[in-house]
Scaffold this motif. Structure first.
Motif, mmCIF file in Angstrom:
data_model
loop_
_atom_site.group_PDB
_atom_site.id
_atom_site.type_symbol
_atom_site.label_atom_id
_atom_site.label_comp_id
_atom_site.label_asym_id
_atom_site.label_seq_id
_atom_site.Cartn_x
_atom_site.Cartn_y
_atom_site.Cartn_z
ATOM 1 N N UNK A 144 0.805 -1.211 0.000
ATOM 2 C CA UNK A 144 0.000 0.000 0.000
ATOM 3 C C UNK A 144 0.840 1.263 0.000
ATOM 4 N N UNK A 145 1.915 1.243 0.757
ATOM 5 C CA UNK A 145 2.799 2.412 0.784
ATOM 6 C C UNK A 145 3.391 2.677 -0.599
ATOM 7 N N UNK A 174 -3.478 13.202 1.913
ATOM 8 C CA UNK A 174 -2.737 12.218 1.129
ATOM 9 C C UNK A 174 -1.342 11.984 1.713
ATOM 10 N N UNK A 175 -0.685 13.047 2.112
ATOM 11 C CA UNK A 175 0.652 12.881 2.718
ATOM 12 C C UNK A 175 0.561 12.149 4.052
ATOM 13 N N UNK A 176 -0.470 12.437 4.829
ATOM 14 C CA UNK A 176 -0.644 11.736 6.109
ATOM 15 C C UNK A 176 -0.912 10.256 5.886
ATOM 16 N N UNK A 177 -1.685 9.930 4.883
ATOM 17 C CA UNK A 177 -1.975 8.522 4.582
ATOM 18 C C UNK A 177 -0.691 7.777 4.226
ATOM 19 N N UNK A 178 0.126 8.371 3.384
ATOM 20 C CA UNK A 178 1.375 7.718 2.984
ATOM 21 C C UNK A 178 2.318 7.572 4.175
ATOM 22 N N UNK A 179 2.403 8.599 5.004
ATOM 23 C CA UNK A 179 3.303 8.547 6.163
ATOM 24 C C UNK A 179 2.881 7.459 7.139
ATOM 25 N N UNK A 180 1.587 7.365 7.425
ATOM 26 C CA UNK A 180 1.133 6.366 8.394
ATOM 27 C C UNK A 180 1.114 4.964 7.807
ATOM 28 N N UNK A 181 1.080 4.852 6.492
ATOM 29 C CA UNK A 181 1.312 3.535 5.884
ATOM 30 C C UNK A 181 2.735 3.061 6.165
ATOM 31 N N UNK A 182 3.679 3.980 6.070
ATOM 32 C CA UNK A 182 5.075 3.627 6.369
ATOM 33 C C UNK A 182 5.237 3.264 7.845
ATOM 34 N N UNK A 183 4.614 4.012 8.747
ATOM 35 C CA UNK A 183 4.698 3.684 10.175
ATOM 36 C C UNK A 183 4.067 2.320 10.456
ATOM 37 N N UNK A 184 3.004 1.999 9.734
ATOM 38 C CA UNK A 184 2.350 0.699 9.938
ATOM 39 C C UNK A 184 3.246 -0.445 9.498
ATOM 40 N N UNK A 185 4.043 -0.227 8.457
ATOM 41 C CA UNK A 185 4.990 -1.270 8.042
ATOM 42 C C UNK A 185 5.941 -1.610 9.186
ATOM 43 N N UNK A 186 6.469 -0.586 9.838
ATOM 44 C CA UNK A 186 7.430 -0.804 10.923
ATOM 45 C C UNK A 186 6.782 -1.512 12.106
ATOM 46 N N UNK A 187 5.612 -1.050 12.514
ATOM 47 C CA UNK A 187 4.961 -1.630 13.703
ATOM 48 C C UNK A 187 4.582 -3.089 13.473
ATOM 49 N N UNK A 188 4.001 -3.386 12.310
ATOM 50 C CA UNK A 188 3.611 -4.768 12.043
ATOM 51 C C UNK A 188 4.811 -5.663 11.778
ATOM 52 N N UNK A 189 5.892 -5.114 11.252
ATOM 53 C CA UNK A 189 7.110 -5.913 11.066
ATOM 54 C C UNK A 189 7.704 -6.325 12.411
#
Length: 237
Positions: free
Chosen positions: A123-124, A148-163
């Protein structure tokens, strides 16, 4: 590895639930962060992810690609519900006495966390690519740009947390009974079937202890010849 103690099954129900220890546990904090990140993603898409440009039809801010908005909203809602379910599962995990149920719970956590981190990564990349292809002329007055920028940023944060949650679940699954789930289960109860261990003392007697971790008393350096001498026997009358 003992089957009865794998995944902490031996201590099921023996330790009461501690809210402070639970909510301060790193895994719980990561789940709450993942829950918040997913809320931010799908709420931004719902509120400001679509724009109206001179018509009644709503267009996605990501290059007018409806699939981009639908993908972000679907993954966000799925991870939002998944975070709630696994928080509830973490609460009831210590009370599970069945080894197979505990193993399935850890395996389910591992699979879901791995899939979620992969979906957030896709998604990111997808949303960032669509946002890069979006022309400023398509967004009058920069409508929806911040969302849109907030969505992309929190997609990246979600990658880290779920990883990180995936690695944590993998470690629990691989180690089994060697790693417990919660911080308030870090101490094993003292063994009840430990054999008494005698320690010799210089005068010929012994001291018996049931603590396997206790060092022998009076560990000073003694003369080996004195230790080999037998205790004198009193004369018989």
């Amino acid at each position: 590895m003992e089957a009865a103690g794998a995944y902490g099954a031996r201590k099921a129900g023996s330790v009461p639930f501690d809210p402070v220890a639970f909510f301060t546990h790193p895994r719980t904090i990561l789940r709450l962060l993942s829950w918040v990140f997913s809320i931010v993603v799908f709420s931004c898409i719902v509120n400001e992810g679509y724009i109206n440009i001179g018509s009644e039809r709503l267009l996605c801010v990501f290059n007018k690609n409806a699939d981009a908005c639908n993908y972000g909203m679907t993954v966000g809602v799925a991870c939002f519900l998944g975070s709630i379910c696994f928080l509830i599962l973490d609460v009831y995990f210590p009370s599970m006495s069945n080894l197979n149920d505990r193993k399935r719970a850890v395996l389910l956590d591992l699979i879901f966390s791995g899939v979620a981190s992969f979906l957030w990564f896709v998604g990111f990349c997808f949303l960032a690519n669509q946002w890069q292809a979006t022309s400023p002329d398509e967004l009058p007055l920069a409508q929806g740009s911040d969302a849109a920028r907030a969505i992309i940023a929190f997609c990246f944060f979600s990658i880290l947390s779920w990883a990180v949650l995936t690695l944590s679940a993998l470690r629990r699954y691989m180690t089994g009974s060697k790693t417990n789930l919660f911080t308030w289960q870090h101490l094993d109860p003292p063994p009840r079937n430990v054999r008494a261990t005698p320690y010799p003392i210089p005068n010929g007697g012994t001291i018996v202890t049931t603590n396997p971790y206790q060092a022998p008393p009076f560990t000073e350096t003694l003369d080996p010849q004195k230790l080999t001498q037998q205790r004198p026997v009193a004369p018989a009358f």
